[in-house]
Design a protein around this motif. Structure first.
Motif, PDB file in Angstrom:
ATOM      1  N   ARG A 194      36.526  23.642  -3.424  1.00  0.00           N
ATOM      2  CA  ARG A 194      36.468  23.718  -1.961  1.00  0.00           C
ATOM      3  C   ARG A 194      35.723  22.549  -1.322  1.00  0.00           C
ATOM      4  NH1 ARG A 194      34.265  28.774   1.668  1.00  0.00           N
ATOM      5  NH2 ARG A 194      34.775  27.832   3.660  1.00  0.00           N
ATOM      6  N   PRO A 195      34.576  22.119  -1.864  1.00  0.00           N
ATOM      7  CA  PRO A 195      33.890  20.982  -1.245  1.00  0.00           C
ATOM      8  C   PRO A 195      34.699  19.682  -1.299  1.00  0.00           C
ATOM      9  CG  PRO A 195      32.435  22.121  -2.786  1.00  0.00           C
ATOM     10  CD  PRO A 195      33.799  22.697  -2.967  1.00  0.00           C
ATOM     11  N   CYS A 196      35.740  19.645  -2.113  1.00  0.00           N
ATOM     12  CA  CYS A 196      36.528  18.427  -2.306  1.00  0.00           C
ATOM     13  C   CYS A 196      37.788  18.397  -1.454  1.00  0.00           C
ATOM     14  CB  CYS A 196      36.933  18.306  -3.776  1.00  0.00           C
ATOM     15  SG  CYS A 196      35.557  18.410  -4.930  1.00  0.00           S
ATOM     16  N   LEU A 197      38.135  19.506  -0.805  1.00  0.00           N
ATOM     17  CA  LEU A 197      39.425  19.594  -0.128  1.00  0.00           C
ATOM     18  C   LEU A 197      39.600  18.545   0.966  1.00  0.00           C
ATOM     19  CD1 LEU A 197      39.946  23.462  -0.002  1.00  0.00           C
ATOM     20  CD2 LEU A 197      40.898  21.803  -1.618  1.00  0.00           C
ATOM     21  N   CYS A 198      38.567  18.234   1.721  1.00  0.00           N
ATOM     22  CA  CYS A 198      38.696  17.188   2.746  1.00  0.00           C
ATOM     23  C   CYS A 198      38.992  15.833   2.113  1.00  0.00           C
ATOM     24  CB  CYS A 198      37.440  17.116   3.609  1.00  0.00           C
ATOM     25  SG  CYS A 198      37.396  18.373   4.896  1.00  0.00           S
ATOM     26  N   GLN A 199      38.357  15.566   0.988  1.00  0.00           N
ATOM     27  CA  GLN A 199      38.617  14.310   0.277  1.00  0.00           C
ATOM     28  C   GLN A 199      40.090  14.254  -0.139  1.00  0.00           C
ATOM     29  OE1 GLN A 199      35.945  13.589  -3.031  1.00  0.00           O
ATOM     30  NE2 GLN A 199      37.475  12.398  -4.099  1.00  0.00           N
ATOM     31  N   TYR A 200      40.618  15.363  -0.624  1.00  0.00           N
ATOM     32  CA  TYR A 200      42.023  15.398  -1.030  1.00  0.00           C
ATOM     33  C   TYR A 200      42.954  15.249   0.177  1.00  0.00           C
ATOM     34  CZ  TYR A 200      40.081  17.394  -5.344  1.00  0.00           C
ATOM     35  OH  TYR A 200      39.355  17.629  -6.488  1.00  0.00           O
ATOM     36  N   LEU A 201      42.585  15.872   1.296  1.00  0.00           N
ATOM     37  CA  LEU A 201      43.404  15.779   2.503  1.00  0.00           C
ATOM     38  C   LEU A 201      43.434  14.362   3.073  1.00  0.00           C
ATOM     39  CD1 LEU A 201      42.462  19.108   4.266  1.00  0.00           C
ATOM     40  CD2 LEU A 201      44.755  18.436   3.564  1.00  0.00           C
ATOM     41  N   LYS A 202      42.372  13.623   2.864  1.00  0.00           N
ATOM     42  CA  LYS A 202      42.302  12.250   3.371  1.00  0.00           C
ATOM     43  C   LYS A 202      43.016  11.257   2.467  1.00  0.00           C
ATOM     44  CE  LYS A 202      38.040  13.086   5.889  1.00  0.00           C
ATOM     45  NZ  LYS A 202      36.600  12.840   5.967  1.00  0.00           N
ATOM     46  N   ALA A 239      50.169  15.528   1.331  1.00  0.00           N
ATOM     47  CA  ALA A 239      51.372  16.341   1.485  1.00  0.00           C
ATOM     48  C   ALA A 239      51.313  17.605   0.631  1.00  0.00           C
ATOM     49  CB  ALA A 239      52.608  15.519   1.114  1.00  0.00           C
ATOM     50  N   TYR A 240      50.701  17.508  -0.542  1.00  0.00           N
ATOM     51  CA  TYR A 240      50.599  18.669  -1.422  1.00  0.00           C
ATOM     52  C   TYR A 240      49.538  19.649  -0.935  1.00  0.00           C
ATOM     53  CZ  TYR A 240      53.257  15.682  -4.570  1.00  0.00           C
ATOM     54  OH  TYR A 240      54.212  14.860  -5.101  1.00  0.00           O
ATOM     55  N   VAL A 241      48.403  19.111  -0.563  1.00  0.00           N
ATOM     56  CA  VAL A 241      47.263  19.953  -0.175  1.00  0.00           C
ATOM     57  C   VAL A 241      47.510  20.638   1.167  1.00  0.00           C
ATOM     58  CG1 VAL A 241      44.774  19.961   0.268  1.00  0.00           C
ATOM     59  CG2 VAL A 241      45.707  18.499  -1.510  1.00  0.00           C
ATOM     60  N   SER A 242      48.270  20.003   2.041  1.00  0.00           N
ATOM     61  CA  SER A 242      48.502  20.583   3.364  1.00  0.00           C
ATOM     62  C   SER A 242      49.877  21.238   3.496  1.00  0.00           C
ATOM     63  CB  SER A 242      48.325  19.500   4.434  1.00  0.00           C
ATOM     64  OG  SER A 242      49.299  18.487   4.267  1.00  0.00           O
ATOM     65  N   SER A 243      50.604  21.383   2.401  1.00  0.00           N
ATOM     66  CA  SER A 243      51.938  21.995   2.451  1.00  0.00           C
ATOM     67  C   SER A 243      51.823  23.479   2.828  1.00  0.00           C
ATOM     68  CB  SER A 243      52.630  21.860   1.102  1.00  0.00           C
ATOM     69  OG  SER A 243      52.028  22.723   0.153  1.00  0.00           O
ATOM     70  N   PRO A 244      52.902  24.057   3.362  1.00  0.00           N
ATOM     71  CA  PRO A 244      52.869  25.485   3.706  1.00  0.00           C
ATOM     72  C   PRO A 244      52.527  26.377   2.509  1.00  0.00           C
ATOM     73  CG  PRO A 244      54.773  24.434   4.707  1.00  0.00           C
ATOM     74  CD  PRO A 244      54.141  23.420   3.787  1.00  0.00           C
ATOM     75  N   ASN A 245      53.057  26.065   1.330  1.00  0.00           N
ATOM     76  CA  ASN A 245      52.741  26.878   0.151  1.00  0.00           C
ATOM     77  C   ASN A 245      51.279  26.737  -0.245  1.00  0.00           C
ATOM     78  OD1 ASN A 245      55.286  27.941  -0.037  1.00  0.00           O
ATOM     79  ND2 ASN A 245      55.945  26.632  -1.713  1.00  0.00           N
ATOM     80  N   ALA A 246      50.726  25.537  -0.127  1.00  0.00           N
ATOM     81  CA  ALA A 246      49.307  25.343  -0.446  1.00  0.00           C
ATOM     82  C   ALA A 246      48.435  26.143   0.519  1.00  0.00           C
ATOM     83  CB  ALA A 246      48.948  23.863  -0.391  1.00  0.00           C
ATOM     84  N   LYS A 247      48.837  26.202   1.769  1.00  0.00           N
ATOM     85  CA  LYS A 247      48.090  26.990   2.758  1.00  0.00           C
ATOM     86  C   LYS A 247      48.170  28.479   2.432  1.00  0.00           C
ATOM     87  CE  LYS A 247      48.440  23.603   6.441  1.00  0.00           C
ATOM     88  NZ  LYS A 247      48.966  23.260   7.760  1.00  0.00           N
ATOM     89  N   LYS A 248      49.335  28.947   1.961  1.00  0.00           N
ATOM     90  CA  LYS A 248      49.474  30.353   1.558  1.00  0.00           C
ATOM     91  C   LYS A 248      48.565  30.663   0.370  1.00  0.00           C
ATOM     92  CE  LYS A 248      54.265  30.921   2.990  1.00  0.00           C
ATOM     93  NZ  LYS A 248      55.655  31.084   2.517  1.00  0.00           N
ATOM     94  N   VAL A 249      48.523  29.735  -0.594  1.00  0.00           N
ATOM     95  CA  VAL A 249      47.661  29.922  -1.762  1.00  0.00           C
ATOM     96  C   VAL A 249      46.207  29.989  -1.311  1.00  0.00           C
ATOM     97  CG1 VAL A 249      46.818  28.826  -3.880  1.00  0.00           C
ATOM     98  CG2 VAL A 249      49.279  28.912  -3.414  1.00  0.00           C
ATOM     99  N   SER A 250      45.813  29.089  -0.443  1.00  0.00           N
ATOM    100  CA  SER A 250      44.433  29.089   0.067  1.00  0.00           C
ATOM    101  C   SER A 250      44.104  30.404   0.750  1.00  0.00           C
ATOM    102  CB  SER A 250      44.224  27.936   1.056  1.00  0.00           C
ATOM    103  OG  SER A 250      44.274  26.709   0.388  1.00  0.00           O
ATOM    104  N   LYS A 251      45.018  30.875   1.581  1.00  0.00           N
ATOM    105  CA  LYS A 251      44.791  32.128   2.303  1.00  0.00           C
ATOM    106  C   LYS A 251      44.683  33.300   1.321  1.00  0.00           C
ATOM    107  CE  LYS A 251      46.493  34.949   6.062  1.00  0.00           C
ATOM    108  NZ  LYS A 251      47.487  35.120   7.112  1.00  0.00           N
TER     109      LYS A 251
END
Length: 95
Positions: free
Chosen positions: A60-68, A74-86
């Motif tokens: 979790r502390p690394c997610l912003c680094q991955y998003l940047k 594209a992988y981290v912010s995809s709709p399926n990735a958001k579903k997994v996070s939720k």
């Protein structure tokens, strides 16, 4: 009696220092490969495994680094990735 109390205090202080030091060394290493257990859930929209959720919470502390990172965004912010996070209870950060 006084030497026992002093010894106990010293032992407690040493224990606290050791535990504090171990907390500092348990910092997260940001490696996107740590999220490999989530790959099938992200790519096929299948439910995430417990291992996936555990790794996602650790990273979790690394997610912003991955998003940047343009290669990962594209992988981290995809709709399926958001579903997994939720599903795992890890909110998608706003970076």
């Amino acid at each position: 009696m006084r030497s026992i109390t002093y010894t106990s205090l010293c032992a407690a202080a040493i224990l606290v220092m050791i535990l504090a030091g171990s907390q500092a060394t348990m910092a997260v290493t940001c490696q996107v490969t740590e999220l490999a257990p989530c790959a099938s859930a992200i790519s096929s929209s299948s439910p995430p495994s417990q291992q996936c959720c555990t790794k996602l919470k650790e990273q979790r502390p690394c997610l912003c680094q991955y998003l940047k990172n343009p290669s990962l965004k594209a992988y981290v912010s995809s709709p399926n990735a958001k579903k997994v996070s939720k599903t795992c209870g890890v909110p998608v950060p706003k970076c």
